[in-house]
Scaffold this motif. Structure first.
Motif, PDB file in Angstrom:
ATOM      1  N   LEU A  84     -16.586   2.816 -11.575  1.00  0.00           N
ATOM      2  CA  LEU A  84     -15.596   3.203 -10.570  1.00  0.00           C
ATOM      3  C   LEU A  84     -14.376   3.826 -11.231  1.00  0.00           C
ATOM      4  O   LEU A  84     -13.905   3.354 -12.267  1.00  0.00           O
TER       5      LEU A  84
ATOM      6  N   PHE B 253      -9.652   4.437  -4.922  1.00  0.00           N
ATOM      7  CA  PHE B 253     -10.931   4.441  -5.623  1.00  0.00           C
ATOM      8  C   PHE B 253     -11.880   5.510  -5.087  1.00  0.00           C
ATOM      9  O   PHE B 253     -11.898   5.810  -3.880  1.00  0.00           O
ATOM     10  N   GLY B 254     -12.702   6.027  -6.007  1.00  0.00           N
ATOM     11  CA  GLY B 254     -13.863   6.797  -5.596  1.00  0.00           C
ATOM     12  C   GLY B 254     -14.982   5.839  -5.203  1.00  0.00           C
ATOM     13  O   GLY B 254     -14.826   4.615  -5.288  1.00  0.00           O
TER      14      GLY B 254
ATOM     15  N   GLN C 268      -2.475  -7.455  -5.944  1.00  0.00           N
ATOM     16  CA  GLN C 268      -3.026  -6.683  -4.846  1.00  0.00           C
ATOM     17  C   GLN C 268      -4.327  -7.325  -4.359  1.00  0.00           C
ATOM     18  O   GLN C 268      -5.041  -7.959  -5.129  1.00  0.00           O
TER      19      GLN C 268
ATOM     20  N   TYR D 140      -7.895  -6.226  -2.299  1.00  0.00           N
ATOM     21  CA  TYR D 140      -8.733  -5.115  -1.872  1.00  0.00           C
ATOM     22  C   TYR D 140      -9.945  -5.666  -1.122  1.00  0.00           C
ATOM     23  O   TYR D 140     -10.383  -6.786  -1.350  1.00  0.00           O
TER      24      TYR D 140
ATOM     25  N   GLN E  25     -13.969  -4.361  -0.323  1.00  0.00           N
ATOM     26  CA  GLN E  25     -14.980  -3.382  -0.707  1.00  0.00           C
ATOM     27  C   GLN E  25     -16.231  -3.568   0.130  1.00  0.00           C
ATOM     28  O   GLN E  25     -16.725  -4.689   0.288  1.00  0.00           O
TER      29      GLN E  25
ATOM     30  N   GLY F 210     -15.969   2.386  -2.774  1.00  0.00           N
ATOM     31  CA  GLY F 210     -14.969   1.816  -3.657  1.00  0.00           C
ATOM     32  C   GLY F 210     -14.067   0.852  -2.909  1.00  0.00           C
ATOM     33  O   GLY F 210     -14.000   0.878  -1.678  1.00  0.00           O
ATOM     34  N   PRO F 211     -13.367  -0.022  -3.630  1.00  0.00           N
ATOM     35  CA  PRO F 211     -12.439  -0.948  -2.974  1.00  0.00           C
ATOM     36  C   PRO F 211     -11.317  -0.189  -2.266  1.00  0.00           C
ATOM     37  O   PRO F 211     -10.888   0.873  -2.714  1.00  0.00           O
TER      38      PRO F 211
ATOM     39  N   LEU G 198      -7.376  -0.782  -0.698  1.00  0.00           N
ATOM     40  CA  LEU G 198      -6.233  -1.687  -0.765  1.00  0.00           C
ATOM     41  C   LEU G 198      -5.887  -2.260   0.606  1.00  0.00           C
ATOM     42  O   LEU G 198      -5.811  -1.536   1.600  1.00  0.00           O
TER      43      LEU G 198
ATOM     44  N   THR H  37      -0.112  -5.327  -1.172  1.00  0.00           N
ATOM     45  CA  THR H  37       0.484  -5.595  -2.474  1.00  0.00           C
ATOM     46  C   THR H  37       1.617  -6.601  -2.282  1.00  0.00           C
ATOM     47  O   THR H  37       2.460  -6.419  -1.394  1.00  0.00           O
TER      48      THR H  37
ATOM     49  N   LEU I  71     -16.650  -7.583   0.339  1.00  0.00           N
ATOM     50  CA  LEU I  71     -16.273  -8.220  -0.915  1.00  0.00           C
ATOM     51  C   LEU I  71     -14.765  -8.127  -1.050  1.00  0.00           C
ATOM     52  O   LEU I  71     -14.197  -7.031  -1.034  1.00  0.00           O
TER      53      LEU I  71
ATOM     54  N   LEU J 163     -11.404  -8.674  -3.236  1.00  0.00           N
ATOM     55  CA  LEU J 163     -11.019  -8.682  -4.648  1.00  0.00           C
ATOM     56  C   LEU J 163      -9.507  -8.787  -4.778  1.00  0.00           C
ATOM     57  O   LEU J 163      -8.777  -8.049  -4.116  1.00  0.00           O
TER      58      LEU J 163
END
Lengths: 115, 110
Positions: free
Chosen positions: A91, A106-107, B33, B35, B37, B42-43, B45, B48, B86, B88
């Motif tokens: 990632l 993120f990608g 932070q 996140y 997913q 990708g994760p 946000l 924060t 998920l 994180l």
């Protein structure tokens, strides 16, 4: 596009081959991160670029791994002589700056499979 | 060695139930932070937090940063199937490297 773009989305290769993974960050973002994620697990930090500063390479697992960021934009992660344990999702994330209170974008990752 | 430990690792609950996810460390972070997913992505946000003791609410999600800035929690009220994913946590240390937690996989059953 407006987001972080990674290519290829999937890569299958034989053990011992070299692979290159590409990341196009959001335009104007000075910070760029690479992470590795095993199935359903957390993210393992690999390397961090911030502007023109020397990159933080402390997370690279071995000297087979290297990364470059050309012109402060596109980044390439290279894995030489791939091993089966390199199989994971890689990632990339970018951030407007390196400040810790800013979001990472993120990608969708590159899923790497080593046969 | 994992800097941030999350618990539980897996959680499966019925729609409408409440839940709390924990993110713990022995290290002090300048910010933390959270996140979420989803598979194949990708994760993204969620929030924060930067001040010890800070509490932030995002609709049914409540985030808390510990007084000593070593731990955090995420509480979801009346979970919905759309909360599945998920989760994180990620802590930042001086030098702005981020350490991600081990992850909590949440499944909300309709």
């Amino acid at each position: 596009g407006a987001g972080v773009s990674q290519s290829p989305s999937n890569k299958v290769t034989e053990k011992g081959k070299d692979v290159e993974l590409r990341c196009d960050p959001i335009s104007g973002h000075t910070a760029l991160y690479w992470y590795r994620q095993s199935l359903g697990q957390g993210l393992e930090f690999l390397i961090y670029f911030q502007g023109n500063s020397a990159p933080d390479k402390s997370g690279l697992p071995s000297d087979r791994f290297s990364a470059e960021r050309t012109g402060g934009s596109v980044s390439t992660l290279t894995i030489q002589r791939t091993q089966q344990e390199d199989s994971a999702v890689y990632l990339c994330a970018s951030s407007p700056s390196g400040y810790s209170n800013q979001p990472q974008h993120f990608g969708d990752g590159t899923r790497l499979s080593i046969l | 060695t994992q800097l941030l430990e999350q618990s539980p690792q897996f959680l499966s609950i019925q729609e409408g139930e409440n839940l709390t996810v924990y993110c713990n460390s022995s290290s002090v972070f300048s910010s933390l932070q959270w996140y979420r997913q989803e598979p194949g992505e990708g994760p993204v946000l969620l929030v924060t937090v930067v001040t010890g003791g800070e509490v932030k609410k995002l609709k049914r999600l409540t985030f808390q940063f510990g007084d000593a800035r070593k731990d955090s929690s995420l509480h979801i009220t009346a979970a919905q199937p759309g909360d599945t994913g998920l989760y994180l946590c990620a802590g930042s240390i001086p030098g702005n490297q981020f350490y991600f937690g081990t992850g909590t996989s949440l499944t909300v059953i309709p």
